[in-house]
Each structure stands twice: as C-alpha cells, then as structure tokens.
Design a protein around this motif. Structure first.
Motif, PDB file in Angstrom:
ATOM      1  N   UNK A  77     -49.884   9.016   2.258  1.00  0.00           N
ATOM      2  CA  UNK A  77     -49.701   9.962   3.401  1.00  0.00           C
ATOM      3  C   UNK A  77     -50.735  10.075   4.519  1.00  0.00           C
ATOM      4  N   UNK A  78     -51.907  10.182   3.832  1.00  0.00           N
ATOM      5  CA  UNK A  78     -53.056  10.440   4.594  1.00  0.00           C
ATOM      6  C   UNK A  78     -53.506   9.395   5.520  1.00  0.00           C
ATOM      7  N   UNK A  79     -53.190   8.164   4.883  1.00  0.00           N
ATOM      8  CA  UNK A  79     -53.366   6.877   5.849  1.00  0.00           C
ATOM      9  C   UNK A  79     -52.355   6.800   7.027  1.00  0.00           C
ATOM     10  N   UNK A  80     -51.096   7.399   6.709  1.00  0.00           N
ATOM     11  CA  UNK A  80     -50.023   7.293   7.705  1.00  0.00           C
ATOM     12  C   UNK A  80     -50.128   8.312   8.805  1.00  0.00           C
ATOM     13  N   UNK A  81     -50.879   9.296   8.275  1.00  0.00           N
ATOM     14  CA  UNK A  81     -51.293  10.352   9.267  1.00  0.00           C
ATOM     15  C   UNK A  81     -52.201   9.821  10.448  1.00  0.00           C
ATOM     16  N   UNK A  82     -53.139   9.197   9.839  1.00  0.00           N
ATOM     17  CA  UNK A  82     -54.118   8.420  10.811  1.00  0.00           C
ATOM     18  C   UNK A  82     -53.377   7.251  11.608  1.00  0.00           C
ATOM     19  N   UNK A  83     -52.544   6.439  10.949  1.00  0.00           N
ATOM     20  CA  UNK A  83     -51.842   5.422  11.711  1.00  0.00           C
ATOM     21  C   UNK A  83     -50.909   6.129  12.592  1.00  0.00           C
ATOM     22  N   UNK A  84     -50.065   7.157  12.523  1.00  0.00           N
ATOM     23  CA  UNK A  84     -49.474   7.744  13.365  1.00  0.00           C
ATOM     24  C   UNK A  84     -50.082   8.353  14.556  1.00  0.00           C
ATOM     25  N   UNK A  85     -51.182   8.938  14.439  1.00  0.00           N
ATOM     26  CA  UNK A  85     -52.147   9.440  15.355  1.00  0.00           C
ATOM     27  C   UNK A  85     -52.610   8.396  16.371  1.00  0.00           C
ATOM     28  N   UNK A  86     -53.048   7.364  15.821  1.00  0.00           N
ATOM     29  CA  UNK A  86     -53.508   6.156  16.586  1.00  0.00           C
ATOM     30  C   UNK A  86     -52.263   5.675  17.344  1.00  0.00           C
ATOM     31  N   UNK A  87     -51.189   5.579  16.803  1.00  0.00           N
ATOM     32  CA  UNK A  87     -50.111   5.162  17.550  1.00  0.00           C
ATOM     33  C   UNK A  87     -49.404   5.913  18.673  1.00  0.00           C
ATOM     34  N   UNK A  88     -49.575   7.314  18.346  1.00  0.00           N
ATOM     35  CA  UNK A  88     -49.001   8.296  19.193  1.00  0.00           C
ATOM     36  C   UNK A  88     -47.622   8.437  18.948  1.00  0.00           C
ATOM     37  N   UNK A  89     -47.244   8.160  17.635  1.00  0.00           N
ATOM     38  CA  UNK A  89     -45.697   7.922  17.145  1.00  0.00           C
ATOM     39  C   UNK A  89     -45.543   8.268  15.944  1.00  0.00           C
ATOM     40  N   UNK A  90     -44.264   8.800  15.449  1.00  0.00           N
ATOM     41  CA  UNK A  90     -43.940   9.061  14.211  1.00  0.00           C
ATOM     42  C   UNK A  90     -43.288   8.016  13.403  1.00  0.00           C
ATOM     43  N   UNK A  91     -43.240   6.921  14.057  1.00  0.00           N
ATOM     44  CA  UNK A  91     -42.841   5.596  13.634  1.00  0.00           C
ATOM     45  C   UNK A  91     -43.372   4.909  12.032  1.00  0.00           C
ATOM     46  N   UNK A  92     -44.685   5.362  11.826  1.00  0.00           N
ATOM     47  CA  UNK A  92     -45.165   4.644  10.788  1.00  0.00           C
ATOM     48  C   UNK A  92     -44.548   5.648   9.370  1.00  0.00           C
ATOM     49  N   UNK A  93     -44.543   7.022   9.784  1.00  0.00           N
ATOM     50  CA  UNK A  93     -43.754   7.728   8.777  1.00  0.00           C
ATOM     51  C   UNK A  93     -42.226   7.328   8.430  1.00  0.00           C
ATOM     52  N   UNK A  94     -41.496   7.032   9.522  1.00  0.00           N
ATOM     53  CA  UNK A  94     -40.116   6.448   9.344  1.00  0.00           C
ATOM     54  C   UNK A  94     -40.316   5.244   8.614  1.00  0.00           C
ATOM     55  N   UNK A  95     -41.008   4.282   8.836  1.00  0.00           N
ATOM     56  CA  UNK A  95     -40.971   2.857   8.324  1.00  0.00           C
ATOM     57  C   UNK A  95     -41.572   3.103   6.819  1.00  0.00           C
ATOM     58  N   UNK A  96     -42.543   3.872   6.431  1.00  0.00           N
ATOM     59  CA  UNK A  96     -42.922   4.036   5.189  1.00  0.00           C
ATOM     60  C   UNK A  96     -41.584   4.757   4.197  1.00  0.00           C
ATOM     61  N   UNK A  97     -41.132   5.718   4.891  1.00  0.00           N
ATOM     62  CA  UNK A  97     -40.153   6.467   4.034  1.00  0.00           C
ATOM     63  C   UNK A  97     -38.746   5.643   3.901  1.00  0.00           C
ATOM     64  N   UNK A  98     -38.503   4.808   4.852  1.00  0.00           N
ATOM     65  CA  UNK A  98     -37.337   3.984   4.897  1.00  0.00           C
ATOM     66  C   UNK A  98     -37.563   2.720   3.987  1.00  0.00           C
ATOM     67  N   UNK A  99     -38.657   2.098   3.977  1.00  0.00           N
ATOM     68  CA  UNK A  99     -39.007   1.214   2.702  1.00  0.00           C
ATOM     69  C   UNK A  99     -38.825   1.798   1.226  1.00  0.00           C
TER      70      UNK A  99
END
Length: 276
Positions: A77-99
């Motif tokens: 989750x911490x890694x996703x937070x960084x990824x989402x901040x860099x992307x300027x999008x919540x999509x990394x959280x969506x993709x992780x949860x849906x997987x």
C-alpha cells in the motif's frame, strides 16, 4: 495433466503435491502471510495452471508459521501511494484492488475442491479467501475479522463473497463493526464447517476430509461444483434442463458405470482405490 515441476512461482507461496492433492502454502510467515501483489499473482498462476488438470482433485490452502493470512500487505500500500502520487491518479489503487478480487474469484470458481485450513490470523483478504473455500476447517483460537473500516478503507473485493457465505445480515454486522471473533463463532456464523481444539485434531480432520474427497468421482465432483455455482445466477427451468442432460451423460459415462458397479459389488470404485 499439468506439470507443476515446470511451474516457476514466487517464493511467497510453496507447493506440495501428494498424489491428487495439492497443498498451496502461503509463505510469508514474517508478516503473518499478509497478501502481497506477488502472492496474489502466484496464486493466480497456480490455479490457471491446474484448471484443466483432472489429476489434481483438491487444493489445500494453508499458511506457514501458525497464521493463515492477516490481510493485505501494508508495504504494498505504501508503494502504491508513491506510484499514485507520481501518476497523479488513483488508478494504481484500482488496479491493485481489482487484481485481488480477480484472484478470489478464480479460487472460488476453481474446478478442484478447495479446502482452507485456518489458523492464527484470518483477517481481511484472508477472511475473503476462507469464504471461497469448499471446505473450511479452523482451529478454535483462530482470529477472524474484517478490520478494513477501522483502517479507513473498505472490504471492496471480498464483500460479495462474504455475503454469499454468511448472508447479508451477518456480513453487515461484521464489516461495519470490524469485529474480531474466534473459530467457534466462525462455525456458528457458517464461515467454517469444522473446528479443531488442537493441532492433532486439525490434521485429523484434514485427513478425513481428503479421504472423503478421494471417495467422490473426479469428473462428477468438478461438474457438481460448477452446477452449484450456476444455481445462484441462472433461471431454474433452464438450469434443471441442462442438469438433466449432464446427469444422463454421467450415468452413461465411465464414472457412472463404475460407481454403479462398485456399489452393487460392495467395493470401492477405482478412483477411490487408486490412492489407497
């Protein structure tokens, strides 16, 4: 027949095969087998690999180190937070949860009989995984729960499977209050089917379950599981028409003929004798 020896999986899981029984160990004991993205991917890889393998009749899900699964991995989750901040999008959280939801659904629909052996932490995603097993056997002191709302999140992907397991009324109470409860309460709620008071009793109940699985005809078991899933989603008349066709094919097939003959001759059918 799939060749598990050629399957390269992440070390977050371990596989053990004994005849027709495959044990899939969640193998992150240092984190109470918290479910990382690597573990999710590895579980999906295994179930995809064995989907058409009729020589594997059951999959036993267990956790190393005295715990089943403590839920999602906070480090991911911490890694996703960084990824989402860099992307300027919540999509990394969506993709992780849906997987994760896709993995739970894959285990739910697996043609093999899935047995969950539940010890220690059975929380969040681990609770969801327990809810899609065909047979769940728990230690009396295992700790179950849906802690998501207390963490400011929600049990997004596992909620439908929890509702199917125990009904909407109980699921609402557990999810909204974030309650923790033991194996005895899990039995009363219908999350698990049997409870063991110690390690020896747990292993004995597992051994008895495996023997029962081996008594059931392999193809008949797969077809029956698929039929049971369809009862929740399809109109009754067409479902029963199709089930009658499947019944006729089974009766006239090799398993039906062998099962009938074994009953008349008062002996075990060949599929049960193969691993005696």
């Amino acid at each position: 027949m799939s060749n598990l020896d050629t399957l390269q999986v992440d070390d977050s899981i371990q596989l053990e095969r004994q005849g027709s029984i495959l044990t899939l160990w969640l193998n992150r004991p240092e984190s109470r087998n918290a479910m990382s993205l690597n573990m999710v991917n590895a579980i999906q890889q295994v179930f995809a690999h064995i989907a058409e393998d009729t020589s594997i009749r059951a999959v036993i899900l267990r956790g190393k180190g005295g715990h089943f699964c403590a839920g999602g991995d906070i480090k991911d989750m911490a890694g996703l937070r960084v990824e989402a901040a860099n992307a300027g999008s919540l999509q990394p959280y969506v993709d992780f949860n849906r997987r994760f939801g896709a993995m739970i659904e894959q285990v739910d629909q697996a043609p093999q009989t899935v047995v969950a052996i539940l010890e220690g932490a059975v929380l969040g995603g681990g609770f969801g995984l327990a809810c899609v097993s065909d047979v769940a056997i728990s230690r009396d002191n295992a700790q179950f729960g849906l802690p998501e709302t207390g963490l400011g999140v929600l049990p997004a992907q596992i909620a439908p499977f929890v509702v199917k397991r125990i009904g909407l009324t109980q699921a609402r109470r557990l999810a909204l209050l974030g309650l923790r409860f033991n194996g005895e309460t899990a039995l009363k709620l219908g999350v698990v089917h049997e409870v063991a008071s110690d390690e020896a009793a747990l292993e004995q109940k597992l051994a008895e379950t495996v023997q029962q699985i081996k008594r059931a005809a392999p193809l008949a078991s797969r077809t029956t599981k698929a039929l049971l899933h369809r009862t929740l989603n399809e109109p009754l008349d067409t479902l029963l028409d199709d089930a009658a066709q499947q019944f006729a094919q089974a009766v006239g097939g090799a398993e039906g003929q062998e099962g009938t003959m074994a009953f008349i001759q008062k002996r075990l059918p060949t599929w049960a004798m193969d691993e005696q």
